[in-house]
Design an enzyme around this catalytic site. Sequence first.
Site, PDB file in Angstrom:
ATOM      1  N   ASP A  30      -9.471  -0.073  -2.968  1.00  0.00           N
ATOM      2  CA  ASP A  30      -8.169   0.259  -2.371  1.00  0.00           C
ATOM      3  C   ASP A  30      -7.339  -0.978  -2.034  1.00  0.00           C
ATOM      4  OD1 ASP A  30      -8.810   2.897  -2.505  1.00  0.00           O
ATOM      5  OD2 ASP A  30      -9.043   3.225  -0.350  1.00  0.00           O
ATOM      6  N   LYS A  83      -2.436   3.046   4.893  1.00  0.00           N
ATOM      7  CA  LYS A  83      -1.815   3.857   3.841  1.00  0.00           C
ATOM      8  C   LYS A  83      -2.216   5.305   4.023  1.00  0.00           C
ATOM      9  CE  LYS A  83      -5.886   4.649   1.607  1.00  0.00           C
ATOM     10  NZ  LYS A  83      -6.526   5.989   1.522  1.00  0.00           N
TER      11      LYS A  83
END
Length: 313
Positions: free
Chosen positions: A138, A11
Amino acid sequence: MSRLTLFSPCKINVFLRITGKREDGFHDLASLFHVISLGDKIKFSLSPSKSSDRLSTNVPGVPLDDRNLIIKALNLFRKKTGTDNYFWIHLDKKVPTGAGLGGGSSNAATALWAANQFSGCVAAETELQEWSGEIGSDIPFFFSHGAAYCTGRGEIVEDILKPLPFDVPLVLIKPQEACSTAEVYKRLTLDRTSKVDPLTLLEKISRSGISQDVCINDLEPPAFEVLPSLKRLKQRLIAAGRGQYDAVFMSGSGSTIVGVGSPDPPQFIYDDDEYKDVFLSEASFITRAENQWYTEVSMEAASSPMEFSGSIE
């Protein structure tokens, strides 16, 4: 099903605002996370063992025991579901570590998804998402559709309705030196952070796309103290890009610098000895379809990233 190969994408944080310090020692953040097309491949096979997983990888220096988030994720899945599948796992790593790209978090999410497939989907995706927050802030993001506004420590995940266009090219440049997340946060002072409302940034991006003024990362000043060469790299990219990039910013806590709008690095990256060992990759934004995992896309296919997610034998 005895084998499953899955793509484990990383990401970037299109913006990352740190909004406060929490009583538990963590920081509150508000960030637009987006999955991109750079990723690892992970092969899972059912193991005859009923006592341990076995992990192998193509790169040195990756822990293969329960310090690895893949093993942590598989242990978590067994603990939560009472299932007793153990696995042989091969991690084909392309995402650099210490890069601010969430490679390890993605590996953990992918392992949870895989374990759930092998057990006949005993858990709902929302459960996998919730459980995953216990092993990393995350990880829950990867159970979004690939584009989400994340708050809290990062574990509060809201899918955004309009992901970023898949045809916007990105270039990722990561120096050899990694940035220690702990070290970056240690040097963070809240009075040096941006004061822009993150919801304003989100709204601007959904209205007019990515531009330099919305790509704010409050971890840049402390990261640039930890690694002054990173600040220079960002400045040189902006200067040499001469409008080639819509925005240049650091992802996460570093040390990856992202250029949006072109897949090509400027010439100095090739010419200058200082950059001969950098990690370089082009990428694009991707998402995933309901009830499917992420799939690897070529840059040419970046405009239609939703195909089936992995090979089952």
